[in-house]
Scaffold this active site. Sequence first.
Site, short mmCIF file in Angstrom:
data_model
loop_
_atom_site.label_atom_id
_atom_site.label_comp_id
_atom_site.label_asym_id
_atom_site.label_seq_id
_atom_site.Cartn_x
_atom_site.Cartn_y
_atom_site.Cartn_z
N ALA A 154 -31.88 -12.98 -3.48
CA ALA A 154 -30.21 -12.48 -3.85
C ALA A 154 -29.57 -12.74 -2.75
O ALA A 154 -29.92 -12.97 -1.54
CB ALA A 154 -30.18 -11.09 -4.39
N LYS A 155 -28.09 -12.56 -3.08
CA LYS A 155 -27.25 -12.77 -2.14
C LYS A 155 -26.01 -12.32 -2.35
O LYS A 155 -25.61 -12.27 -3.45
CB LYS A 155 -27.02 -14.22 -1.46
CG LYS A 155 -26.82 -14.42 0.02
CD LYS A 155 -27.90 -14.05 0.95
CE LYS A 155 -27.40 -14.46 2.32
NZ LYS A 155 -28.63 -14.21 3.14
N GLY A 156 -24.92 -11.93 -1.25
CA GLY A 156 -23.67 -11.40 -1.80
C GLY A 156 -22.69 -11.79 -0.77
O GLY A 156 -22.93 -12.22 0.48
#
Length: 424
Positions: free
Chosen positions: A113-115
């Site tokens: 995941a990444k933000g």
Amino acid sequence: MMQGLSFVQSHPTSPWTTYLSQVDRVVPYLGPLSRWAETLRRPKRTLIVDVPIELDNGVVMHYEGYRVQHNLSRGPGKGGIRYHPDVTLEEVMALSAWMSVKTAAVNLPYGGAKGGVRVDPKQLTSNELEKLTRRYTSEIGIIIGPQQDIPAPDVNTNGQIMAWMMDTYSMNTGATATGVVTGKPIPLGGSLGRVKATGRGVFVTGREAARRIGLPLNGARVAVQGFGNVGSSAAELFVGEGARIVAVQDHTGSIYREAGFDMADLMAHVRETGGVGGFAGGEPMENEKFWDVPMDILIPAALEGQIDPGRAQRLSAKLVLEGANGPTLPEADDMLASRNILVVPDVICNAGGVTVSYFEWVQDFSSFFWTEDEINLRLDKIMVDALKRIWDVADHHRISLRTATFVVACERILEARQVRGLYP
């Protein structure tokens, strides 16, 4: 014929395009699992949020935020949060995909995941930064959680921002949830060794790679692009083995010293001024000249897409250690391979950070904490064992370390996808 993603308009040098080309290269080695390969080309979930805050002067500003979960077949999402004015959805998608590969490469029970938020945090006061972080956390709170998706620091974020994220999530759920983020300050359940873990992983994989190609670290000339936590920690460890840091570049400029920098003085300068520019113990040089410096080891530890074919043609390094995510364009990868320059790819080289994040998450769940020596020993073993497995695959198929890392990781991801099946 599979249709591409309607919300992606990829540029040839975009991070997502780079990632897709890496997937294309690995598919021929996946055997029967290749029927699931399209899974790798599509993020499971993308969330775009509006982040409004009231600035100290009373003006209401709106910022664009993202959280992307690329693949959750092997476990909850894991990946950092970056604050940068140039963050885009495609960049976050690529970073989340590389996290899927990275966690699988070192066999952690996570997905990728990444933000990110499109903001220049240097333009905000501490109060405004806290407001931004808390609002962003509330907006993505519907998909994060200790067993759903666990953010961590990345570009322009740190332990304080993780503390605000943890507190905001905990307030919204009504219980202290230390495991919702990693990279926290020690008093909030952070792990010893976490701050320097990514740089340590770069050093450990670099040490193993240098041994494999017969490059002595004692006296080796090292150039570092990006001098934040990753670049500076790796540099200190290489100096400890007798190497010398001859060139450093960051957002404030580029400096050179053939005899090697005094690391204590350079680190003090960076802490005081925020960058390497203006350091009296080195000669300033034009940024583009950095790529022409005589060097044995290059550590790109800044942003993605830094090594293009032209720069790859000019490099004198024998070894490239990717501290950053996606710093080498695919055509540059081929150029480096043709020049017999070994690249230890980001998806294994900088996996030290997520490995110690995993240790932090486990410690938070058990409320039992390890010493820094225990952390470093566990980290070193995981990194060395993972690299050995990848090197065996590379030798067997006669492929690059990057493609071999993707083979190992994508087999694990797609085996999990296959065994779990499709629901409903």
